[in-house]
Scaffold this motif. Structure first.
Motif, PDB file in Angstrom:
ATOM      1  N   ALA A  95       0.832  -1.211   0.000  1.00 16.25           N
ATOM      2  CA  ALA A  95       0.000   0.000   0.000  1.00 16.25           C
ATOM      3  C   ALA A  95       0.857   1.248   0.000  1.00 16.25           C
ATOM      4  O   ALA A  95       0.601   2.190  -0.767  1.00 16.25           O
ATOM      5  N   LEU A  96       1.884   1.297   0.832  1.00 15.59           N
ATOM      6  CA  LEU A  96       2.729   2.484   0.891  1.00 15.59           C
ATOM      7  C   LEU A  96       3.487   2.683  -0.413  1.00 15.59           C
ATOM      8  O   LEU A  96       3.597   3.810  -0.905  1.00 15.59           O
ATOM      9  N   GLY A  97       3.988   1.614  -0.981  1.00 15.00           N
ATOM     10  CA  GLY A  97       4.711   1.725  -2.239  1.00 15.00           C
ATOM     11  C   GLY A  97       3.816   2.075  -3.416  1.00 15.00           C
ATOM     12  O   GLY A  97       4.194   2.817  -4.319  1.00 15.00           O
ATOM     13  N   ARG A  98       2.614   1.576  -3.401  1.00 10.79           N
ATOM     14  CA  ARG A  98       1.680   1.771  -4.514  1.00 10.79           C
ATOM     15  C   ARG A  98       0.932   3.096  -4.418  1.00 10.79           C
ATOM     16  O   ARG A  98       0.741   3.789  -5.408  1.00 10.79           O
ATOM     17  N   PHE A  99       0.460   3.445  -3.225  1.00  9.85           N
ATOM     18  CA  PHE A  99      -0.447   4.580  -3.077  1.00  9.85           C
ATOM     19  C   PHE A  99       0.180   5.819  -2.443  1.00  9.85           C
ATOM     20  O   PHE A  99      -0.393   6.898  -2.526  1.00  9.85           O
ATOM     21  N   ALA A 100       1.318   5.663  -1.760  1.00 14.00           N
ATOM     22  CA  ALA A 100       1.878   6.799  -1.016  1.00 14.00           C
ATOM     23  C   ALA A 100       3.348   7.028  -1.339  1.00 14.00           C
ATOM     24  O   ALA A 100       4.070   7.619  -0.546  1.00 14.00           O
TER      25      ALA A 100
END
Length: 161
Positions: A95-100
């Motif tokens: 999630a952090l790599g993809r969205f943030a």
């Protein structure tokens, strides 16, 4: 372990995961608002899942939202059978790599210190292990339990092994 973007057919799996944690979060499985939120996150490509090796159920799921520079973990759950096996960490890393990836701050509202789910579910320790720090209290959950905001700057790797 493979983290993938959720598809429409994963709705039942999300509801199955929700059923495992209703004692801590309050009713979700039969809540049309929860179902709609899952469907909307899936439709926006903002829902991630980890499948069981057999492919017959989900081991974990995450709903994410971003309004840079602020990002939100809207919901994260790992099945009872898969807790402490790295599923939650894998979902968060994806999630952090993809969205943030552009940086900012990630917020999540989790159990307050006195909530039974804080100890039994390990949520506070989980987020602290990922480098989140406790912030201010948040409004009580639908079941009446205490909640607290946790924050983490984005743009650095997850803490821990």
């Amino acid at each position: 372990m493979i983290v993938r973007v959720a598809r429409g057919m994963d709705l039942a799996g999300f509801l199955g995961l929700a059923g495992q944690v209703e004692q801590w979060f309050g009713p979700m499985v039969d809540d049309p608002g929860f179902r709609r939120a899952v469907e909307e996150h899936i439709g926006r490509g903002a829902a991630l899942v980890v499948d069981a090796p057999t492919g017959d159920r989900l081991l974990g799921g995450l709903l994410f939202g971003s309004e840079p520079p602020l990002h939100h973990v809207h919901w994260l759950v790992v099945s009872e059978e898969a807790r402490r096996l790295g599923v939650g960490r894998a979902l968060m890393a994806e999630a952090l790599g993809r969205f943030a990836a552009g940086g900012g701050t990630v917020e999540v509202v989790t159990f307050g210190a006195g909530h039974p789910g804080a100890e039994a579910g390990g949520a506070r320790a989980f987020y602290e292990g990922l480098g989140f720090t406790p912030g201010e209290p948040a409004p009580a959950g639908p079941e009446g339990g205490s909640r607290q905001v946790y924050r983490r700057p984005v743009g650095r790797p997850l803490a821990g092994p």
